[in-house]
Motif scaffolding. Structure first.
Motif, PDB file in Angstrom:
ATOM      1  N   UNK A 111       0.819  -1.216   0.000  1.00 14.77           N
ATOM      2  CA  UNK A 111       0.000   0.000   0.000  1.00 14.77           C
ATOM      3  C   UNK A 111       0.850   1.262   0.000  1.00 14.77           C
ATOM      4  N   UNK A 112       1.954   1.271   0.753  1.00 17.91           N
ATOM      5  CA  UNK A 112       2.756   2.504   0.837  1.00 17.91           C
ATOM      6  C   UNK A 112       3.389   2.848  -0.505  1.00 17.91           C
ATOM      7  N   UNK A 113       3.834   1.837  -1.246  1.00 15.54           N
ATOM      8  CA  UNK A 113       4.401   2.096  -2.575  1.00 15.54           C
ATOM      9  C   UNK A 113       3.324   2.532  -3.549  1.00 15.54           C
ATOM     10  N   UNK A 114       2.172   1.878  -3.489  1.00 11.80           N
ATOM     11  CA  UNK A 114       1.093   2.198  -4.434  1.00 11.80           C
ATOM     12  C   UNK A 114       0.583   3.623  -4.254  1.00 11.80           C
ATOM     13  N   UNK A 115       0.398   4.061  -3.002  1.00 17.97           N
ATOM     14  CA  UNK A 115      -0.121   5.417  -2.803  1.00 17.97           C
ATOM     15  C   UNK A 115       0.937   6.457  -3.155  1.00 17.97           C
ATOM     16  N   UNK A 116       2.204   6.143  -2.930  1.00 19.01           N
ATOM     17  CA  UNK A 116       3.268   7.054  -3.349  1.00 19.01           C
ATOM     18  C   UNK A 116       3.255   7.232  -4.859  1.00 19.01           C
ATOM     19  N   UNK A 117       3.150   6.130  -5.592  1.00 15.60           N
ATOM     20  CA  UNK A 117       3.139   6.199  -7.058  1.00 15.60           C
ATOM     21  C   UNK A 117       1.882   6.902  -7.545  1.00 15.60           C
ATOM     22  N   UNK A 118       0.735   6.602  -6.931  1.00 15.86           N
ATOM     23  CA  UNK A 118      -0.519   7.241  -7.347  1.00 15.86           C
ATOM     24  C   UNK A 118      -0.454   8.753  -7.161  1.00 15.86           C
ATOM     25  N   UNK A 119       0.059   9.186  -6.006  1.00 12.04           N
ATOM     26  CA  UNK A 119       0.161  10.622  -5.740  1.00 12.04           C
ATOM     27  C   UNK A 119       1.188  11.275  -6.660  1.00 12.04           C
ATOM     28  N   UNK A 120       2.278  10.582  -6.929  1.00 14.07           N
ATOM     29  CA  UNK A 120       3.279  11.110  -7.864  1.00 14.07           C
ATOM     30  C   UNK A 120       2.691  11.306  -9.251  1.00 14.07           C
ATOM     31  N   UNK A 121       1.828  10.398  -9.673  1.00 10.39           N
ATOM     32  CA  UNK A 121       1.177  10.537 -10.977  1.00 10.39           C
ATOM     33  C   UNK A 121       0.290  11.776 -11.007  1.00 10.39           C
ATOM     34  N   UNK A 122      -0.484  11.991  -9.946  1.00  8.83           N
ATOM     35  CA  UNK A 122      -1.382  13.152  -9.917  1.00  8.83           C
ATOM     36  C   UNK A 122      -0.604  14.461  -9.882  1.00  8.83           C
ATOM     37  N   UNK A 123       0.388  14.551  -8.995  1.00  7.84           N
ATOM     38  CA  UNK A 123       1.186  15.779  -8.898  1.00  7.84           C
ATOM     39  C   UNK A 123       1.986  16.015 -10.177  1.00  7.84           C
ATOM     40  N   UNK A 124       2.483  14.924 -10.739  1.00 10.23           N
ATOM     41  CA  UNK A 124       3.245  15.048 -11.974  1.00 10.23           C
ATOM     42  C   UNK A 124       2.405  15.567 -13.124  1.00 10.23           C
ATOM     43  N   UNK A 125       1.143  15.152 -13.167  1.00 15.88           N
ATOM     44  CA  UNK A 125       0.273  15.638 -14.240  1.00 15.88           C
ATOM     45  C   UNK A 125       0.045  17.149 -14.113  1.00 15.88           C
ATOM     46  N   UNK A 126      -0.145  17.614 -12.886  1.00 19.43           N
ATOM     47  CA  UNK A 126      -0.406  19.042 -12.669  1.00 19.43           C
ATOM     48  C   UNK A 126       0.814  19.887 -13.013  1.00 19.43           C
ATOM     49  N   UNK A 127       2.008  19.405 -12.657  1.00 19.63           N
ATOM     50  CA  UNK A 127       3.219  20.212 -12.808  1.00 19.63           C
ATOM     51  C   UNK A 127       3.999  19.912 -14.087  1.00 19.63           C
ATOM     52  N   UNK A 128       3.622  18.850 -14.788  1.00 22.37           N
ATOM     53  CA  UNK A 128       4.346  18.468 -15.997  1.00 22.37           C
ATOM     54  C   UNK A 128       5.639  17.731 -15.733  1.00 22.37           C
ATOM     55  N   UNK A 129       5.817  17.260 -14.498  1.00 21.85           N
ATOM     56  CA  UNK A 129       7.050  16.550 -14.140  1.00 21.85           C
ATOM     57  C   UNK A 129       6.789  15.053 -14.035  1.00 21.85           C
ATOM     58  N   UNK A 130       7.640  14.244 -14.644  1.00 22.45           N
ATOM     59  CA  UNK A 130       7.536  12.796 -14.556  1.00 22.45           C
ATOM     60  C   UNK A 130       8.613  12.272 -13.609  1.00 22.45           C
ATOM     61  N   UNK A 131       8.199  11.707 -12.498  1.00 18.68           N
ATOM     62  CA  UNK A 131       9.151  11.099 -11.574  1.00 18.68           C
ATOM     63  C   UNK A 131       9.710   9.818 -12.191  1.00 18.68           C
ATOM     64  N   UNK A 132      11.007   9.652 -12.155  1.00 19.00           N
ATOM     65  CA  UNK A 132      11.593   8.402 -12.626  1.00 19.00           C
ATOM     66  C   UNK A 132      11.352   7.313 -11.581  1.00 19.00           C
ATOM     67  N   UNK A 133      11.381   6.073 -12.035  1.00 20.78           N
ATOM     68  CA  UNK A 133      11.219   4.953 -11.108  1.00 20.78           C
ATOM     69  C   UNK A 133      12.321   4.963 -10.052  1.00 20.78           C
ATOM     70  N   UNK A 134      13.538   5.228 -10.472  1.00 18.76           N
ATOM     71  CA  UNK A 134      14.655   5.280  -9.527  1.00 18.76           C
ATOM     72  C   UNK A 134      14.403   6.311  -8.444  1.00 18.76           C
ATOM     73  N   UNK A 135      13.905   7.491  -8.841  1.00 16.75           N
ATOM     74  CA  UNK A 135      13.653   8.549  -7.861  1.00 16.75           C
ATOM     75  C   UNK A 135      12.537   8.151  -6.905  1.00 16.75           C
TER      76      UNK A 135
END
Length: 320
Positions: A111-135
Motif C-alpha cells: 500500500x505505501x508504494x502504491x499510494x506514493x506512485x498514485x500521488x506522484x502521478x497526480x502531482x506530476x500531471x499538474x506540474x508536468x514533471x515525470x518522476x523516474x522509477x529510480x527517484x
C-alpha cells in the motif's frame, strides 16, 4: 472543477523474496488492490486532505501546508518537484488505500508504494514533471526508513507480471496454465524489521549459500515458458527458503503460513508466503484447477481467509 486521479496497484512477490535485495531476479505480480490520489484544484479555501488512514486536515494555503510539516508523504513528493510553485494554492486531496485492508489489518500487498506512485502521478500531471522509477524508489525508502529493493514501486508503475532486478523491471507473461489462489493470514507484518534481520543473517552466511539462493531465483525467472518447469523450479526455491527460515528463525513461515503449506502439500499444490512473510498474504500455485479447488475448500475449513485477488494488468495511470 477538474478531478485529477492518480491510480496505482499493489503487488505480491511470486519468487525472489528477500534475495532480490542481493541483486537476484524476482517475479512480482500487480494485483487489483488499487490506491488512488484524487487532486481537485480550487479557486479558494486553502488545501484540505482526506485519507482513509489519517485524520482529515485543513490548511489555509499550500504554503501553510508545507510549513506545517504534518503531511510527510505529500511534503516529500512536493519537495522533489523541480517546480512546486506550479501546484495550485488551493486544492482538495483525497488519498485512498482502503482496498489494501481486511477490516483493520493490512494485507501486505504494497500500500505505501502504491499510494506514493498514485500521488506522484497526480502531482506530476499538474506540474508536468515525470518522476523516474529510480527517484520514486529513493523517496519511498527515505519515507519508510529502509533500504528496500524497490520491486513494489516497479510493480505499481508497470502492472501485470514484472521480472525485477537491480532496481528495474520488465513486463513478462506468466506461464500458460498457471492458476493461483491468495490467502490472508489474518495478521499484518512490519516489513522493515524483517529486512534488517535478513541483512544481518546474510552477513553470517557462507557465500556459497547466497550464490545458490541467487541461482535458484534465476532459474525460476527463466522458466516462464513452461508451467511445469516453472512450478518445479519454484518448489526448489521455496524449499530452500523454508529451510533457511528454519535454520535462522527469521520468521517467514508464521503459523498460518505453515498451515497453508501443509494443506498445499497434502493436495499437491505449491504454497508460499509473499514478500516478508510472517503474516500478510501468501499464494498457492498449480497447473491443476481441481487441486487448487481442494486447497481452497480445506483452507476455508481451517479458518484462513481467501482473498479475491486478480492480476492487475494496468500499471500507474492518470484519469481526468
Amino acid at each position: 472543477m477538474t478531478h485529477i486521479t492518480g491510480r496505482a496497484p499493489g503487488k505480491l512477490v511470486l519468487s525472489g523474496d528477500y534475495i532480490a535485495l542481493l541483486d537476484a531476479p524476482a517475479l512480482v505480480l500487480a494485483v487489483n488492490c488499487v490506491a488512488s490520489a484524487i487532486l481537485t484544484p480550487k479557486v479558494a479555501g486553502g488545501w484540505s486532505i482526506r485519507s482513509n488512514i489519517a485524520s482529515d486536515a485543513e490548511y489555509d494555503s499550500l504554503t501553510s501546508l508545507l510549513d506545517s510539516g504534518d503531511q510527510q508523504l505529500l511534503d516529500t513528493l512536493i519537495s522533489a518537484l523541480p517546480t512546486p510553485s506550479t501546484l495550485p494554492e488551493h486544492a482538495e486531496l483525497e488519498l485512498d488505500t482502503s482496498a489494501f485492508y481486511e477490516n483493520t489489518n493490512k494485507l501486505g500487498v504494497g500500500s505505501s508504494a502504491a499510494i506514493l506512485v498514485a500521488l506522484a502521478e497526480a502531482l506530476g500531471h499538474v506540474t508536468g514533471h515525470r518522476f523516474t522509477t529510480k527517484r520514486l524508489i529513493e523517496l519511498h525508502n527515505s519515507l519508510h526508513g529502509k533500504n528496500g529493493s524497490g520491486l513494489d514501486i516497479v510493480a505499481a508503475k508497470l502492472g501485470g507480471l514484472t521480472r525485477f532486478q537491480n532496481g528495474a523491471g520488465v513486463r513478462v507473461k506468466p506461464p500458460s496454465g498457471l492458476n493461483m489462489r491468495f490467502v490472508f493470514t489474518g495478521t499484518s507484518t512490519s516489513t522493515e524489521p524483517m529486512l534488517l534481520k535478513f541483512r544481518t543473517l546474510v552477513e553470517r552466511r557462507s557465500e556459497e549459500e547466497v550464490v545458490n539462493w541467487q541461482k535458484l531465483a534465476t532459474a525460476v525467472a527463466e522458466s516462464l515458458h513452461e508451467v511445469k518447469l516453472f512450478l518445479r523450479n519454484l518448489a526448489k526455491l521455496n524449499q530452500f527458503v523454508f529451510e533457511f527460515d528454519q535454520r535462522t528463525q527469521l520468521g517467514i513461515y508464521g503459523s498460518a503460513h505453515r498451515t497453508a503449506l501443509e494443506i498445499g502439500n497434502d493436495v499437491g499444490v505449491l504454497y508460499k508466503p509473499c514478500g516478508a512473510g510472517g503474516g500478510d498474504t501468501g499464494v498457492a500455485l498449480s497447473d491443476d484447477p481441481k487441486a487448487l479447488d481442494a486447497f481452497e475448500r480445506t483452507v476455508t475449513r481451517k479458518g484462513l481467509n481467501l482473498l479475491n485477488l486478480k492480476v492487475e494488468n494496468h500499471g500507474a495511470t492518470v484519469q481526468l
